[in-house]
Design an enzyme around this catalytic site. Structure first.
Site, short mmCIF file in Angstrom:
data_model
loop_
_atom_site.label_atom_id
_atom_site.label_comp_id
_atom_site.label_asym_id
_atom_site.label_seq_id
_atom_site.Cartn_x
_atom_site.Cartn_y
_atom_site.Cartn_z
N HIS A 204 0.74 7.66 3.53
CA HIS A 204 1.82 6.68 3.35
C HIS A 204 2.20 6.60 1.88
CE1 HIS A 204 -2.07 4.66 3.05
NE2 HIS A 204 -1.51 3.89 2.13
N GLY B 7 -8.48 3.95 -4.01
CA GLY B 7 -7.92 2.75 -3.38
C GLY B 7 -7.29 2.97 -2.02
N GLN B 8 -7.38 4.19 -1.49
CA GLN B 8 -6.80 4.41 -0.16
C GLN B 8 -7.66 3.73 0.90
OE1 GLN B 8 -6.17 8.53 0.98
NE2 GLN B 8 -4.97 7.94 2.79
N ASN C 122 -1.99 6.53 -2.80
CA ASN C 122 -3.42 6.47 -3.06
C ASN C 122 -4.06 7.59 -2.26
OD1 ASN C 122 -3.21 4.21 -4.73
ND2 ASN C 122 -3.25 2.82 -2.98
N HIS D 205 3.75 4.16 -0.98
CA HIS D 205 4.12 2.79 -1.36
C HIS D 205 5.39 2.90 -2.20
CE1 HIS D 205 0.09 0.84 -0.57
NE2 HIS D 205 -0.31 2.09 -0.72
N ASP E 32 5.16 -3.76 3.35
CA ASP E 32 3.71 -3.90 3.24
C ASP E 32 3.34 -5.34 3.54
OD1 ASP E 32 1.33 -2.14 1.59
OD2 ASP E 32 1.00 -4.28 1.89
N ILE E 33 2.25 -5.52 4.27
CA ILE E 33 1.82 -6.86 4.68
C ILE E 33 1.34 -7.69 3.49
CG2 ILE E 33 -0.63 -6.42 5.15
CD1 ILE E 33 -0.20 -7.75 7.90
P1 5GP Z 1 -3.67 2.03 0.80
O1 5GP Z 1 -4.63 1.04 0.20
O2 5GP Z 1 -4.34 2.81 1.92
O3 5GP Z 1 -2.96 2.90 -0.17
O4 5GP Z 1 -2.51 1.15 1.45
C1 5GP Z 1 -2.59 0.54 2.68
C2 5GP Z 1 -1.56 -0.55 2.66
O5 5GP Z 1 -1.32 -0.94 3.98
C3 5GP Z 1 -1.99 -1.81 1.90
O6 5GP Z 1 -1.08 -2.06 0.85
C4 5GP Z 1 -1.98 -2.91 2.96
O7 5GP Z 1 -1.49 -4.12 2.46
C5 5GP Z 1 -1.08 -2.32 4.02
N1 5GP Z 1 -1.39 -2.73 5.39
C6 5GP Z 1 -2.62 -2.73 5.97
N2 5GP Z 1 -2.51 -3.13 7.25
C7 5GP Z 1 -1.19 -3.37 7.48
C8 5GP Z 1 -0.47 -3.83 8.63
O8 5GP Z 1 -1.02 -4.07 9.71
N3 5GP Z 1 0.88 -3.97 8.49
C9 5GP Z 1 1.51 -3.68 7.32
N4 5GP Z 1 2.83 -3.87 7.30
N5 5GP Z 1 0.86 -3.27 6.22
C10 5GP Z 1 -0.48 -3.11 6.30
#
Ligand code: 5GP
Length: 115
Positions: A102, A95-96, A89, A104, A33-34
């Site tokens: 995906h 929080g998605q 999420n 985590h 995760d970034i």
């Molecule tokens: P969500 O909030 O949808 O459950 O999770 C999305 C996740 O994707 C976040 O934790 C965010 O940090 C990660 N993320 C968003 N853009 C990128 C990216 O370009 N590269 C990577 N490696 N992670 C990303």
């Protein structure tokens, strides 16, 4: 059905955005995760762009969901002590932010008792 094709993860699957692949199967990839929220924070995603969230995936392809969990466990073994927290999420109000399903995978030094 909603499609997840135009998300950032779709671009990662297509190779348009480079990532450090930590695991890969025919149907799944994993990368860091970034913005890590734990010492180990890895995203596991299916290569298909068909499923926006885990509810859709579970209904449409439970075997693929099981494969994501299998990859998550392997990553927890490789990068931590084998224990891990798996978070999906599901929906913007939970929080998605990326609507390509995906998982985590959080591991290593997780606070005891927290969610
Ligand atoms: P969500 O909030 O949808 O459950 O999770 C999305 C996740 O994707 C976040 O934790 C965010 O940090 C990660 N993320 C968003 N853009 C990128 C990216 O370009 N590269 C990577 N490696 N992670 C990303």
């Amino acid at each position: 059905m909603r499609m997840a094709a135009d998300t950032i993860f779709g671009k990662i699957v297509a190779g348009e955005i480079p990532v450090e692949k930590l695991a890969e199967t025919e149907r799944v990839i994993a990368f860091p995760d970034i913005a890590p929220q734990a010492p180990v924070h890895i995203l596991v995603i299916p290569k298909t762009t068909e499923y926006a969230d885990v509810t859709e995936l579970a209904a449409g392809d439970p075997g693929l969901l099981a494969e994501m969990v299998e990859v998550a466990k392997r990553l927890a073994d490789e990068h931590a002590d084998g224990d891990y927290r798996l978070i999906f999420n599901n929906g913007a109000n939970a929080g998605q932010t990326v609507f390509h399903v995906h998982a985590h995978v959080l591991a290593g030094g997780l606070t005891e008792g927290s969610l």
